[in-house]
Write a protein that holds these residues in place. Structure first.
Motif, mmCIF file in Angstrom:
data_model
loop_
_atom_site.group_PDB
_atom_site.id
_atom_site.type_symbol
_atom_site.label_atom_id
_atom_site.label_comp_id
_atom_site.label_asym_id
_atom_site.label_seq_id
_atom_site.Cartn_x
_atom_site.Cartn_y
_atom_site.Cartn_z
ATOM 1 N N SER A 2 -28.807 16.782 -11.937
ATOM 2 C CA SER A 2 -28.191 17.372 -13.383
ATOM 3 C C SER A 2 -27.765 18.319 -13.678
ATOM 4 O O SER A 2 -27.782 18.619 -15.021
ATOM 5 C CB SER A 2 -29.457 16.783 -14.127
ATOM 6 N N ARG A 3 -27.507 19.201 -12.126
ATOM 7 C CA ARG A 3 -27.552 20.561 -12.455
ATOM 8 C C ARG A 3 -26.273 21.370 -12.533
ATOM 9 O O ARG A 3 -26.279 21.886 -13.954
ATOM 10 C CB ARG A 3 -27.762 21.472 -11.000
ATOM 11 N N ILE A 6 -26.205 20.812 -16.398
ATOM 12 C CA ILE A 6 -27.104 21.797 -17.607
ATOM 13 C C ILE A 6 -26.078 23.017 -17.502
ATOM 14 O O ILE A 6 -25.513 23.778 -18.230
ATOM 15 C CB ILE A 6 -28.638 22.426 -16.931
ATOM 16 N N TRP A 10 -25.180 20.715 -21.514
ATOM 17 C CA TRP A 10 -25.450 19.675 -21.803
ATOM 18 C C TRP A 10 -26.627 20.011 -21.569
ATOM 19 O O TRP A 10 -26.928 20.308 -21.464
ATOM 20 C CB TRP A 10 -24.877 18.606 -20.277
ATOM 21 N N GLU A 11 -27.268 18.797 -23.026
ATOM 22 C CA GLU A 11 -28.597 18.834 -23.434
ATOM 23 C C GLU A 11 -29.032 17.900 -21.858
ATOM 24 O O GLU A 11 -28.614 17.033 -21.334
ATOM 25 C CB GLU A 11 -28.872 18.671 -24.806
ATOM 26 N N ALA A 12 -30.283 18.087 -21.614
ATOM 27 C CA ALA A 12 -31.534 17.524 -20.793
ATOM 28 C C ALA A 12 -32.468 17.602 -21.491
ATOM 29 O O ALA A 12 -33.210 18.796 -21.111
ATOM 30 C CB ALA A 12 -31.188 19.111 -19.382
ATOM 31 N N TYR A 29 -34.737 26.797 -16.359
ATOM 32 C CA TYR A 29 -33.303 26.140 -17.453
ATOM 33 C C TYR A 29 -33.799 26.609 -18.841
ATOM 34 O O TYR A 29 -33.370 26.980 -19.679
ATOM 35 C CB TYR A 29 -34.020 24.612 -17.376
ATOM 36 N N ASN A 41 -33.708 28.606 -23.996
ATOM 37 C CA ASN A 41 -32.375 27.469 -23.994
ATOM 38 C C ASN A 41 -33.323 25.988 -24.748
ATOM 39 O O ASN A 41 -34.160 25.258 -23.345
ATOM 40 C CB ASN A 41 -32.432 27.077 -22.537
ATOM 41 N N ILE A 44 -32.853 22.336 -23.376
ATOM 42 C CA ILE A 44 -33.338 21.716 -22.344
ATOM 43 C C ILE A 44 -35.346 21.460 -22.455
ATOM 44 O O ILE A 44 -35.465 22.869 -22.870
ATOM 45 C CB ILE A 44 -33.497 22.843 -20.478
#
Length: 168
Positions: A2-3, A6, A10-12, A29, A41, A44
């Motif tokens: 998913s990096r 991110i 994007w939200e994660a 993150y 952040n 995340i």
């Protein structure tokens, strides 16, 4: 997995059972290079838990500083000589239902839980998860996994020896 998303803002929601993985995810993150001016952040979310399809409160996991911490006997046997296991610990669990209630829908879902990825992905499908893209570690069950995802309108767009990426 998913990096890239991110990095693009994007939200994660990042979930892992290993304390080493959690420490690294928080460092990178939430407070590392992806932090905002405020020094962190908030896009995340990091959760230290094992994702299960059952209602277990605690699960016993053999831990390693790399990516193969697991409770699955098949995975532990496969990686016993290379895994660098440091010992056992009990870890809280979280279900897909709980994840949905807390965080809502997703555009991208990556499932890699060292031995139980296929049942977990299928449970998410049953619950009505409809991300645009999935990345699933298929644990040598590619054909049955694809069959079920095809029923939900997903097709494999890329496959390697471990993971399949599915999209609508």
């Amino acid at each position: 997995n998913s990096r890239l998303f991110i990095e693009r803002g994007w939200e994660a929601v990042l979930i892992d059972a290993s304390p080493w993985a959690i420490a690294a995810l928080v460092e990178v993150y939430q407070f590392g290079g992806f932090a905002t001016v405020s020094g962190r952040n908030d896009k995340i979310s990091v959760i230290q838990a094992a994702v299960t399809t059952g209602q277990d409160k605690l699960i016993r996991i053999k831990l390693t500083p790399d990516g193969v911490s697991s409770s699955d006997p098949r995975v532990l046997e496969l990686w016993k000589d290379q895994g660098g296991y440091k010992g056992w610990a009990y870890c809280a669990t979280i279900t897909p239902e709980q994840i949905s209630l807390q965080f809502g829908g997703f555009d991208f879902v990556s499932i890699d839980i060292e031995g139980g990825s296929v049942p977990l992905a299928l449970r998410c499908l049953e619950l009505g998860w409809e991300p645009k893209v999935w990345c699933v570690e298929y644990d040598k069950e590619l054909v049955p996994l694809q069959r079920e995802f095809n029923k939900h309108g997903y097709k494999a767009v890329s496959t390697n020896e471990t993971n399949v990426i599915l999209s609508r």
